[in-house]
Write an enzyme that holds these catalytic residues in place. Structure first.
Site, short mmCIF file in Angstrom:
data_model
loop_
_atom_site.label_atom_id
_atom_site.label_comp_id
_atom_site.label_asym_id
_atom_site.label_seq_id
_atom_site.Cartn_x
_atom_site.Cartn_y
_atom_site.Cartn_z
N SER A 243 -43.28 54.04 -35.30
CA SER A 243 -43.70 55.27 -34.90
C SER A 243 -42.49 55.80 -33.83
O SER A 243 -41.96 54.98 -33.14
CB SER A 243 -45.03 55.21 -34.04
OG SER A 243 -45.22 56.32 -33.15
N LYS B 288 -53.67 62.17 -46.17
CA LYS B 288 -53.95 63.51 -46.58
C LYS B 288 -53.30 64.42 -45.60
O LYS B 288 -53.30 64.21 -44.43
CB LYS B 288 -55.34 64.04 -47.04
CG LYS B 288 -56.12 63.96 -45.82
CD LYS B 288 -56.15 65.16 -45.03
CE LYS B 288 -56.93 65.32 -43.82
NZ LYS B 288 -56.69 66.36 -42.87
#
Length: 313
Positions: free
Chosen positions: A43, A97
């Protein structure tokens, strides 16, 4: 086939993109599944306690953790290059998604994974909601007359401060709305089309906060209303009228109601996704369904755009 696939030892996994969805859903699901070992996190702005943390995928790959797979939870813009790098490194790839920012991107990733013999899994977590499989089974034996979708939630509650959602490629209200489309196309298989769309975009932003779609599955009419500004009770409902009664999927698919008889299931969406990913990797297969993404793309192509007041957090 990898050594992990042959031996069926736990798959060594890294999560890329440590935001709200990763912390709320992915990390707990991985921790509860003994078929995975979470090895590292990637990250730009966050870390996971107790793990090696890296700024980007290049740093992760250079560390040589003997990974089997990655789960990519970054925003869709920029995700394709991460997936391609992972596949080039011989890793299986699971995508949160929507799977990519565009249809051409996911097609390219799919082709690359296939050529490399790696598993690619485009996940649609709402399809794992408790009532979805039963709804699909019940509808299979009945004539469907029409479907209505109402997906209305508060962006400030569920995505506080996440400006990227309203940028180009951020999907706007289709970030949650695509969940409804993933359920609809699961319980009602067939040839789906978008016939008309109205998108309401706030001044100074690129993606809509409100959308209304007119669609069809074959000759079955489908209407959908998506609202990212809903205050008060949140609504995630799909209603299907048939020749044998009324089916309702409420609360994002977790509650199934058929002619007034209600069945409520436990939340197992992300555990279901990771179980499916493990099966795909072990079997050397992929699951790439872009139907919900294609409907969103068609909506943007056809849309009548309406400017609405500026949005601020």
């Amino acid at each position: 086939m990898s050594d992990a696939t042959r031996s069926e030892r736990p798959l060594r996994l890294a999560v890329i993109g440590i935001g709200k969805i990763a912390r709320d859903q992915h990390l707990p699901a991985i921790a509860a599944n003994p078929r995975f070992t979470l090895v590292a996190a990637v990250s730009r702005h966050a870390t996971v306690d107790g793990l090696p943390n890296y700024h980007d995928i290049d740093d992760l790959l250079a560390a040589d953790h003997a990974l089997d797979a990655v789960s990519i939870c970054t925003p869709p813009v920029g995700r394709a290059s991460i997936a391609m790098a992972a596949i080039d490194a011989g890793l299986h790839v699971m995508l949160e998604k929507p799977p990519a920012a565009t249809l051409s991107e996911i097609a390219r990733i799919d082709t690359h994974a296939s050529a490399a013999g790696r598993t690619l899994f485009t996940t649609w977590h709402s399809r794992e909601a408790a009532g979805v499989a039963a709804a699909r089974s019940w509808l299979a034996d009945r004539k469907v007359l029409r479907m209505t979708i109402d997906w209305r939630e508060d962006i400030r509650r569920w995505h506080p401060g996440q400006d990227w959602i309203l940028d180009a490629g951020g999907f706007g209200v289709f970030d949650p709305g695509i969940n409804a489309l993933s359920i609809a196309t699961r319980i009602l298989p067939g040839a789906w089309t978008v016939d008309a769309a109205d998108l309401h975009v706030p001044g100074g932003r690129m993606s809509p906060l409100v959308a209304d779609l007119t669609m069809a599955c074959g000759d079955i009419p489908v209407t959908a209303g998506f609202d990212f500004l809903r205050q008060g009770p949140q609504q995630w409902d799909i209603v299907v009228e048939t020749d044998a009664g009324l089916l309702k999927l409420r609360e994002g698919g977790s509650v199934l109601e058929i002619d007034g008889v209600v069945t409520r299931g436990a939340d197992a969406e992300y555990p279901g996704l990771y179980a499916a990913f493990e099966r795909l990797v072990r079997s050397g297969t992929s699951d790439v369904d872009v139907t919900p993404l294609r409907l969103v793309a068609d909506a943007f192509l056809l849309a009548r755009r309406h400017e609405m007041p500026a949005f601020s957090w």
